[in-house]
Design a protein around this motif. Structure first.
Motif, PDB file in Angstrom:
ATOM      1  N   ALA A 300       0.837  -1.197   0.000  1.00 22.25           N
ATOM      2  CA  ALA A 300       0.000   0.000   0.000  1.00 22.25           C
ATOM      3  C   ALA A 300       0.870   1.245   0.000  1.00 22.25           C
ATOM      4  N   ALA A 301       0.292   2.335  -0.483  1.00 20.23           N
ATOM      5  CA  ALA A 301       0.948   3.640  -0.471  1.00 20.23           C
ATOM      6  C   ALA A 301       0.134   4.581   0.406  1.00 20.23           C
ATOM      7  N   PHE A 302       0.786   5.212   1.388  1.00 12.99           N
ATOM      8  CA  PHE A 302       0.134   6.206   2.227  1.00 12.99           C
ATOM      9  C   PHE A 302       0.510   7.599   1.722  1.00 12.99           C
ATOM     10  N   VAL A 303      -0.509   8.430   1.484  1.00 15.33           N
ATOM     11  CA  VAL A 303      -0.303   9.780   0.989  1.00 15.33           C
ATOM     12  C   VAL A 303      -0.375  10.758   2.160  1.00 15.33           C
ATOM     13  N   HIS A 304       0.569  11.682   2.201  1.00 14.94           N
ATOM     14  CA  HIS A 304       0.696  12.678   3.271  1.00 14.94           C
ATOM     15  C   HIS A 304       0.774  14.070   2.668  1.00 14.94           C
ATOM     16  N   ASN A 372       5.894  -2.946   4.943  1.00 13.52           N
ATOM     17  CA  ASN A 372       5.216  -3.331   3.703  1.00 13.52           C
ATOM     18  C   ASN A 372       4.374  -2.199   3.108  1.00 13.52           C
ATOM     19  N   SER A 373       4.813  -0.966   3.321  1.00 10.24           N
ATOM     20  CA  SER A 373       4.125   0.174   2.724  1.00 10.24           C
ATOM     21  C   SER A 373       5.144   1.203   2.264  1.00 10.24           C
ATOM     22  N   MET A 374       4.666   2.195   1.538  1.00 14.28           N
ATOM     23  CA  MET A 374       5.494   3.310   1.114  1.00 14.28           C
ATOM     24  C   MET A 374       4.787   4.606   1.479  1.00 14.28           C
ATOM     25  N   GLY A 375       5.552   5.685   1.687  1.00 19.84           N
ATOM     26  CA  GLY A 375       4.980   6.970   2.038  1.00 19.84           C
ATOM     27  C   GLY A 375       5.312   8.019   0.996  1.00 19.84           C
ATOM     28  N   ILE A 376       4.300   8.773   0.565  1.00 18.67           N
ATOM     29  CA  ILE A 376       4.466   9.850  -0.404  1.00 18.67           C
ATOM     30  C   ILE A 376       4.038  11.148   0.261  1.00 18.67           C
ATOM     31  N   PRO A 410      -4.065  -0.481  -7.833  1.00 15.39           N
ATOM     32  CA  PRO A 410      -4.301   0.773  -7.107  1.00 15.39           C
ATOM     33  C   PRO A 410      -5.746   0.972  -6.669  1.00 15.39           C
ATOM     34  N   LYS A 411      -6.693   0.308  -7.348  1.00 18.22           N
ATOM     35  CA  LYS A 411      -8.105   0.422  -6.959  1.00 18.22           C
ATOM     36  C   LYS A 411      -8.524  -0.684  -5.997  1.00 18.22           C
ATOM     37  N   ARG A 431      -7.459  -3.616   6.992  1.00 17.49           N
ATOM     38  CA  ARG A 431      -7.653  -3.547   5.538  1.00 17.49           C
ATOM     39  C   ARG A 431      -7.612  -2.085   5.090  1.00 17.49           C
ATOM     40  N   PHE A 432      -6.757  -1.781   4.123  1.00 13.20           N
ATOM     41  CA  PHE A 432      -6.608  -0.428   3.598  1.00 13.20           C
ATOM     42  C   PHE A 432      -6.861  -0.414   2.095  1.00 13.20           C
ATOM     43  N   ASN A 433      -7.282   0.748   1.592  1.00 13.63           N
ATOM     44  CA  ASN A 433      -7.186   0.970   0.153  1.00 13.63           C
ATOM     45  C   ASN A 433      -5.711   0.920  -0.229  1.00 13.63           C
ATOM     46  N   SER A 434      -5.413   0.429  -1.414  1.00 16.71           N
ATOM     47  CA  SER A 434      -4.016   0.337  -1.840  1.00 16.71           C
ATOM     48  C   SER A 434      -3.356   1.707  -1.887  1.00 16.71           C
TER      49      SER A 434
END
Length: 469
Positions: A300-304, A372-376, A410-411, A431-434
């Motif tokens: 998953a990607a977390f947007v900040h 197991n995630s990335m941050g943008i 991504p969806k 559970r998260f949105n991707s």
């Protein structure tokens, strides 16, 4: 941006994934041999931090009986060395700052003072997961979000507590230093790195390419060496066809991603975007910790949003990044820049935490869910300001490529296990949105309501970039 690099640089985005992924990689893991590094030391990059202890302020403190750490603290107007970013830190990273922080600054040479500006105080939701080496480091401090104020040489600050203020409050004034000099226009050779070449083969180009680079700079560049030459200031964009072709050409035995045969034949991967490297925005590699830390994959990607305000130009974005980086490492005590990637208001994409843009680098962006995630991080504050369309497009392009390398829709949705936070207890499967917002994993305003409302558009666009129906 700086040097013009031909997209024919013969390197594959998926081949980068063939590099070993261990939880910790020694400093010299992907770098050329020591003999190739026998170069003059690189000049120290500019930049500095002034750290000023706060003092009790007048009547507010006396009304509370003068108790140490309570009431109001700050500093009256004073002249200081030039700086461009401010923040407040304190001794105990677990101690919250309940109250308000306001600063006003004087522009360099102009003598005009700004209005009072709010500094975001709730910053504990950013950082390394509890229990990790970075999350329990002795150097860690509590900190506000950083605020970009532009070139300034005067400051005034007041911190008003709703309850007892944490001990050791200090004002941090960060000077990002001058931007690195632009490189002359140059064109890379057709095959700088032979396909399938390992570190020993790449070292053949070292003497000419690595001149003037420090060991730490070589280390940070080496993990991207299959995407661009050592010392490159940006990684070139590839078309979707080029990206997919390179992924298909990587033998399954060499790939970190064990994608099924059907996916390898028709991979849903967006085109590799242009990414400005740490070298390109002028990261001082000497201040971060050596080596890199990786997680197993990216689900998953977390947007900040960076909460640094929107008063910057895109030309200043590298300076904003250098300031945040120095604040994260020198002031907050993190091992490196917290986010894996950054995006400015013009849609430029930047490499964040070192370790390789195509690799699953462990960040310090979403406390409890860095594994197991990335941050943008989008540079700016989007609680009341709407992000430009270029920002949403850049997030979509970046996630289409990076999530695609890890087989993620991504969806779709993904499951992550909490490392501990204020929404989910440690060990909880969530559970998260991707493509998720920071607030999905932690009770916070980040990434701001206006940016958060655009994530649905980013998911749809990202899936289209991947070629999904």
């Amino acid at each position: 941006m700086r040097a013009s690099l031909a997209s024919s640089i013969a390197v594959t985005c998926a081949a980068v994934l063939a590099l070993p992924v261990s939880l910790t990689v020694p400093a010299a893991a992907s770098a050329p041999p020591a003999a190739a590094l026998a170069l003059p030391p690189a000049p120290e990059l500019p930049g500095s931090t002034q750290s000023l202890p706060l003092e009790p302020l007048g009547a507010a403190n006396r009304a509370l009986g003068g108790a140490a750490g309570s009431g109001e603290q700050g500093l009256g107007r004073r002249n200081v060395r030039p700086f461009s970013l401010v923040g407040v830190v304190w001794n105990d990273p677990k101690a919250p700052l309940h109250g308000t922080v306001q600063v006003r600054t004087r522009a360099v040479g102009g003598g005009a003072w700004s209005e009072w500006q709010d500094v975001e105080t709730h910053n504990e939701e950013h950082g390394a997961d509890p229990g990790t080496a970075e999350g329990s480091a002795r150097a860690l401090r509590g900190s506000t979000a950083p605020l970009w104020v532009g070139d300034s040489d005067g400051v005034e600050i007041r911190v008003r507590g709703e309850e007892r203020l944490p001990a050791g409050l200090r004002l941090e004034l960060v000077d990002p230093g001058e931007a690195p000099a632009a490189e002359p226009e140059r064109t890379a050779p057709e095959r700088t790195v032979p396909e399938g070449a390992g570190p020993q083969t790449r070292s053949a180009m070292a003497p000419a390419t690595l001149a003037g680079m420090s060991d730490a700079e070589v280390e940070a560049s080496a993990v991207n060496a299959r995407l661009a030459p050592y010392g490159a200031t940006w990684i070139p964009a590839l078309s979707k066809e080029e990206t997919e072709r390179e992924v298909r050409n990587v033998p399954q035995s060499q790939a970190v991603l064990a994608a099924p045969a059907a996916a390898a034949a028709k991979p849903y991967i967006g085109p590799q975007p242009k990414i400005i490297t740490r070298k390109g925005w002028g990261a001082d590699e000497s201040i971060r910790e050596k080596g890199f830390v990786y997680t197993k994959t990216i689900k998953a990607a977390f947007v900040h949003h960076s909460a640094t305000g929107n008063n910057y130009t895109c030309k200043q974005a590298p300076s904003v990044l250098r300031s945040i980086y120095r604040y994260h490492v020198k002031s907050s005590g993190w091992r490196d820049f917290g986010y894996n990637f950054a995006v400015d208001k013009c849609g430029n994409i930047y490499e964040g935490r070192a370790g390789g843009v195509a690799k699953p680098v462990m960040g310090a962006h979403t406390l409890g869910f860095n594994t197991n995630s990335m941050g943008i991080a989008v540079l700016g504050t989007f609680s009341k300001s709407t992000p430009p369309a270029a920002v949403v497009t850049a997030v979509a392009r970046l996630t289409a490529w990076k999530l695609g390398l890890h087989g993620v829709n991504p969806k779709g949705t993904s499951y992550l296990v909490s490392g501990g936070g204020n929404l989910f207890k440690k060990g909880t499967t969530v559970r998260f949105n991707s493509i998720a917002g920071h607030r999905d994993g932690f009770a916070t305003e980040c990434p701001g309501g206006r940016l958060y409302s655009k994530l649905g558009t980013a998911r749809t666009s990202s899936a289209k970039f991947q070629g999904r129906p």
